[in-house]
Write an enzyme that holds these catalytic residues in place. Structure first.
Site, mmCIF file in Angstrom:
data_model
loop_
_atom_site.group_PDB
_atom_site.id
_atom_site.type_symbol
_atom_site.label_atom_id
_atom_site.label_comp_id
_atom_site.label_asym_id
_atom_site.label_seq_id
_atom_site.Cartn_x
_atom_site.Cartn_y
_atom_site.Cartn_z
ATOM 1 N N GLY A 121 97.385 43.738 16.801
ATOM 2 C CA GLY A 121 96.418 43.838 17.892
ATOM 3 C C GLY A 121 96.136 42.479 18.504
ATOM 4 O O GLY A 121 96.538 41.433 17.962
ATOM 5 N N ASP A 122 95.492 42.485 19.693
ATOM 6 C CA ASP A 122 95.105 41.249 20.391
ATOM 7 C C ASP A 122 96.290 40.350 20.733
ATOM 8 O O ASP A 122 96.160 39.129 20.790
ATOM 9 C CB ASP A 122 94.077 40.449 19.554
ATOM 10 N N GLU A 123 97.426 40.943 20.998
ATOM 11 C CA GLU A 123 98.630 40.158 21.287
ATOM 12 C C GLU A 123 98.619 39.577 22.701
ATOM 13 O O GLU A 123 99.468 38.744 23.054
ATOM 14 C CB GLU A 123 99.884 41.035 21.126
ATOM 15 N N LYS A 165 97.949 42.039 25.343
ATOM 16 C CA LYS A 165 98.418 43.213 26.107
ATOM 17 C C LYS A 165 97.746 43.284 27.476
ATOM 18 O O LYS A 165 98.387 43.592 28.478
ATOM 19 C CB LYS A 165 98.135 44.509 25.315
ATOM 20 N N GLY A 166 96.418 43.029 27.496
ATOM 21 C CA GLY A 166 95.675 43.123 28.755
ATOM 22 C C GLY A 166 96.257 42.208 29.813
ATOM 23 O O GLY A 166 96.479 42.606 30.952
ATOM 24 N N LYS A 167 96.550 40.975 29.417
ATOM 25 C CA LYS A 167 97.109 40.011 30.372
ATOM 26 C C LYS A 167 98.457 40.501 30.908
ATOM 27 O O LYS A 167 98.712 40.460 32.112
ATOM 28 C CB LYS A 167 97.292 38.640 29.713
ATOM 29 N N ALA A 189 89.147 48.676 21.330
ATOM 30 C CA ALA A 189 90.044 47.744 22.023
ATOM 31 C C ALA A 189 89.244 46.764 22.876
ATOM 32 O O ALA A 189 88.158 47.087 23.353
ATOM 33 C CB ALA A 189 91.007 48.526 22.917
ATOM 34 N N GLY A 190 89.807 45.591 23.058
ATOM 35 C CA GLY A 190 89.222 44.605 23.967
ATOM 36 C C GLY A 190 90.375 43.875 24.621
ATOM 37 O O GLY A 190 91.060 43.097 23.964
ATOM 38 N N HIS A 191 90.634 44.190 25.882
ATOM 39 C CA HIS A 191 91.789 43.620 26.582
ATOM 40 C C HIS A 191 91.310 42.634 27.640
ATOM 41 O O HIS A 191 90.599 43.007 28.570
ATOM 42 C CB HIS A 191 92.623 44.743 27.223
ATOM 43 N N THR A 250 85.646 48.095 13.673
ATOM 44 C CA THR A 250 84.828 47.587 14.778
ATOM 45 C C THR A 250 83.483 48.314 14.838
ATOM 46 O O THR A 250 82.671 48.023 15.711
ATOM 47 C CB THR A 250 85.558 47.793 16.121
ATOM 48 N N GLN A 280 95.441 48.341 20.380
ATOM 49 C CA GLN A 280 95.679 47.876 19.008
ATOM 50 C C GLN A 280 97.127 47.381 18.875
ATOM 51 O O GLN A 280 97.681 46.929 19.856
ATOM 52 C CB GLN A 280 95.366 48.982 17.984
ATOM 53 N N GLY A 324 83.702 39.702 18.546
ATOM 54 C CA GLY A 324 83.440 38.262 18.470
ATOM 55 C C GLY A 324 83.805 37.649 17.115
ATOM 56 O O GLY A 324 83.609 36.453 16.903
ATOM 57 N N ASP A 373 101.451 28.267 24.260
ATOM 58 C CA ASP A 373 100.692 27.016 24.360
ATOM 59 C C ASP A 373 99.821 26.743 23.124
ATOM 60 O O ASP A 373 99.454 25.592 22.881
ATOM 61 C CB ASP A 373 99.824 27.020 25.632
HETATM 62 P P1 GDP Z 1 94.792 42.337 23.825
HETATM 63 O O1 GDP Z 1 93.804 43.088 23.030
HETATM 64 O O2 GDP Z 1 96.184 42.508 23.312
HETATM 65 O O3 GDP Z 1 94.697 42.618 25.304
HETATM 66 O O4 GDP Z 1 94.443 40.788 23.622
HETATM 67 P P2 GDP Z 1 92.972 40.104 23.685
HETATM 68 O O5 GDP Z 1 92.544 40.056 25.090
HETATM 69 O O6 GDP Z 1 92.070 40.743 22.695
HETATM 70 O O7 GDP Z 1 93.306 38.670 23.101
HETATM 71 C C1 GDP Z 1 94.287 37.873 23.656
HETATM 72 C C2 GDP Z 1 93.646 36.540 24.056
HETATM 73 O O8 GDP Z 1 94.659 35.638 24.407
HETATM 74 C C3 GDP Z 1 92.765 36.654 25.292
HETATM 75 O O9 GDP Z 1 91.731 35.722 25.179
HETATM 76 C C4 GDP Z 1 93.709 36.277 26.430
HETATM 77 O O10 GDP Z 1 93.026 35.770 27.574
HETATM 78 C C5 GDP Z 1 94.499 35.217 25.757
HETATM 79 N N1 GDP Z 1 95.870 35.004 26.247
HETATM 80 C C6 GDP Z 1 96.840 35.892 26.557
HETATM 81 N N2 GDP Z 1 98.005 35.266 26.790
HETATM 82 C C7 GDP Z 1 97.757 33.952 26.624
HETATM 83 C C8 GDP Z 1 98.569 32.786 26.679
HETATM 84 O O11 GDP Z 1 99.773 32.832 26.905
HETATM 85 N N3 GDP Z 1 97.950 31.586 26.414
HETATM 86 C C9 GDP Z 1 96.613 31.494 26.156
HETATM 87 N N4 GDP Z 1 96.086 30.295 25.955
HETATM 88 N N5 GDP Z 1 95.832 32.566 26.074
HETATM 89 C C10 GDP Z 1 96.412 33.782 26.295
HETATM 90 P P1 IMO Z 2 93.166 45.638 20.892
HETATM 91 O O1 IMO Z 2 93.552 46.830 21.733
HETATM 92 C C1 IMO Z 2 92.580 43.983 16.923
HETATM 93 C C2 IMO Z 2 91.143 46.708 13.812
HETATM 94 C C3 IMO Z 2 89.777 46.454 13.254
HETATM 95 C C4 IMO Z 2 89.973 46.955 11.833
HETATM 96 C C5 IMO Z 2 90.883 48.162 12.040
HETATM 97 C C6 IMO Z 2 90.145 49.498 12.101
HETATM 98 O O2 IMO Z 2 92.168 44.753 21.526
HETATM 99 O O3 IMO Z 2 94.376 44.930 20.396
HETATM 100 P P2 IMO Z 2 88.632 50.667 13.931
HETATM 101 O O4 IMO Z 2 87.338 50.228 14.542
HETATM 102 O O5 IMO Z 2 89.702 50.950 14.903
HETATM 103 O O6 IMO Z 2 88.444 51.802 12.962
HETATM 104 O O7 IMO Z 2 89.084 49.412 13.035
HETATM 105 O O8 IMO Z 2 91.568 47.945 13.255
HETATM 106 N N1 IMO Z 2 91.214 46.860 15.294
HETATM 107 C C7 IMO Z 2 91.691 45.925 16.118
HETATM 108 N N2 IMO Z 2 92.137 44.679 15.865
HETATM 109 N N3 IMO Z 2 92.649 44.471 18.178
HETATM 110 C C8 IMO Z 2 92.230 45.730 18.444
HETATM 111 O O9 IMO Z 2 92.394 46.295 19.649
HETATM 112 C C9 IMO Z 2 91.685 46.504 17.397
HETATM 113 N N4 IMO Z 2 91.179 47.754 17.310
HETATM 114 C C10 IMO Z 2 90.905 47.965 16.014
HETATM 115 O O10 IMO Z 2 89.435 45.100 13.294
HETATM 116 O O11 IMO Z 2 90.688 46.006 11.103
HETATM 117 MG MG MG Z 3 92.036 42.748 21.985
#
Ligand code: GDP
Ligand code: IMO
Ligand code: MG
Length: 422
Positions: A12-14, A16-18, A39-41, A129, A223, A300, A331
């Site tokens: 997760g948090d790779e 994806k939103g960007k 999720a938080g994108h 979460t 995720q 957070g 980066d």
């Molecule tokens: P998502 O859940 O997969 O959409 O990812 P999140 O938004 O939760 O977390 C990714 C974080 O990395 C966010 O703060 C983005 O703004 C940031 N981000 C995405 N791509 C890059 C990148 O190439 N460089 C930097 N510095 N930040 C990035």
């Molecule tokens: P995005 O879409 C990162 C994690 C939680 C916990 C597990 C189960 O932003 O990538 P849940 O509330 O779904 O029952 O929690 O999954 N988790 C995430 N970790 N990015 C997310 O979404 C996540 N959504 C759930 O931290 O470990």
């Molecule tokens: Mg996220």
């Protein structure tokens, strides 16, 4: 761009939103198919930061249709707040946004149950979460959940909710948690249902009509692969199929209409919540946190950080059928002298070139690393592949090759203009 599924190839948090936001430019429709407001994108448009939880990240581009598919679980109060919050800052949400009538609804008793189960698990907690995601999907599978069609019909809502609250409150009380008030929940949800009614529709028919007119669709995964209920590090997972197959079941678009899978991964690894993370490393955690990076977009919480794990991403390529890779946060490694990449695991005397299914075994695995020379140069201003330092290009090529998919995008910053198509 044809029909593209975009999935997270790690925990997760790779980013994806960007990447969704960038790719939306050449799509007509963006569809969320799994997860909920866990999720938080994050999307940056110029100097403005947006964090989307339920609404597809395509919403920031005016002419695109955004769809919440049947596979998503919806906290309606959260969704109303997200819509009004975006509208207040000038984002248009009207006919460009629809919600499936068969998506399931998250209620306060799901959140209470989620929180209480975590308390009872003690040191074995998942680190959820606390958005009620697990209990809501649990009700869906147990065939006792309420769907959006129920939410927007006050008569059905009252009847079904009264039954559900009776059962849920007895469970909550037995577990030592606070019961919820039917009167309050009904009043709040009826109001949210009235607000959301204009958006609720048969999204399966809508998507098929759009396809017959040649629309290009982008499926926004939530995720990541290793949080998938079947393919992740169970039980430290979420409760939905976050992998590419989920795009079909979660939207009603059949597999043979999908043309391509893009896997998004960071140039290193992060995880938020409990469960195994074989390459976890304090030095890289401290470095990234010190830069103010890697704090969760939804809760957070500080994300756990580690070296790039190609055993994991290879597995992700396999289960998702990843064709193309978008590698983000290059980066983040700009100042690292020697960069490690996990190429296999060791467990006792056994070497693993694939991810063991047993989470106990995985948690005992030691990574076997290859090392790469750092480039020690800022990459965030790079605009083309050639401008990326040679050592960083070597690194990107190596991790793509180890992952077993084609390098498509290198991202060097959170902004739209920090995206390099390779
Ligand atoms: P998502 O859940 O997969 O959409 O990812 P999140 O938004 O939760 O977390 C990714 C974080 O990395 C966010 O703060 C983005 O703004 C940031 N981000 C995405 N791509 C890059 C990148 O190439 N460089 C930097 N510095 N930040 C990035
Ligand atoms: P995005 O879409 C990162 C994690 C939680 C916990 C597990 C189960 O932003 O990538 P849940 O509330 O779904 O029952 O929690 O999954 N988790 C995430 N970790 N990015 C997310 O979404 C996540 N959504 C759930 O931290 O470990
Ligand atoms: Mg996220």
């Amino acid at each position: 761009m044809a029909n593209t599924i975009l999935v997270g190839a790690q925990w997760g948090d790779e980013g994806k939103g960007k990447i969704i936001d960038v790719l939306t430019e050449s799509a007509d429709i963006v569809v969320r198919y799994a997860g909920g407001n866990n999720a938080g994108h994050t999307v940056w448009v110029g100097k403005k930061k947006y964090v989307l939880h339920l609404i597809p990240s395509g919403i920031l581009r005016k002419t695109k249709l955004c769809v919440i598919g049947n596979g998503v679980v919806i906290d309606p109060i959260g969704l109303v707040n997200e819509i009004t919050g975006l509208q207040k800052i000038g984002i248009k949400i009207g006919k460009n946004f629809v919600v499936s009538e068969t998506a399931h609804v998250v209620f306060p008793y799901h959140r209470e149950l989620d929180a209480q189960r975590e308390v009872l698990k003690g040191k074995n907690k998942i680190g959820t979460t606390k958005r009620g995601i697990g209990p809501a999907y649990g009700d869906k599978v147990a065939r006792v959940g309420l769907r959006m069609a129920d939410l927007i019909d006050p008569v059905r809502l009252e009847e079904k909710l009264s039954v559900r609250i009776k059962e849920s409150n007895s469970v909550l009380k037995a577990l030592g948690a606070k019961p919820v008030s039917f009167k309050q929940v009904f009043a709040d949800y009826k109001k949210a249902g009235e607000f959301l009614k204009p958006f609720v529709t048969n999204t399966v028919v809508l998507l098929h009509d759009a396809m017959s007119q040649g629309a290009d669709m982008l499926f926004e995964g939530a995720q990541g692969t290793f949080l998938d209920i079947d393919h992740g590090t169970y039980p430290f997972v979420t409760s939905s199929n976050t992998t590419a197959g989920g795009a079909c079941t979660g939207s009603g678009v059949p597999p043979h209409r999908m043309d391509r899978v893009v896997g998004v991964m960071k140039a290193y690894t992060t995880r938020v919540g409990e469960g195994p993370l074989p390459t976890e490393n304090q030095v890289i955690s401290d470095l990234l946190h010190g830069m103010g990076r890697e704090f969760g977009s939804t809760t957070g919480r500080a994300r756990r950080c580690g070296w790039f794990d190609s055993v994991a991403t290879r597995h992700a390529t396999m289960v998702n059928g990843i064709d193309d890779l978008a590698i983000t946060n290059l980066d983040g490694l700009d100042t690292v002298e020697n960069i490690k990449v996990c190429i296999a695991y060791r467990h006792g005397k056994k070497r693993y070139d694939y991810m063991p299914n047993d989470v106990q075994v995985l948690s005992e695995c030691e990574p076997i690393y290859a090392e790469f020379e750092g480039w020690n140069t800022p990459t965030d201003k790079c605009k083309t592949w050639k401008q990326i330092p040679a050592k960083a290009r070597t690194y990107l090529n190596a991790i793509s090759e180890l992952t077993g998919a084609k390098l498509y995008i290198a991202s060097v910053g959170p902004g739209r203009d920090q995206t390099i198509f390779v």
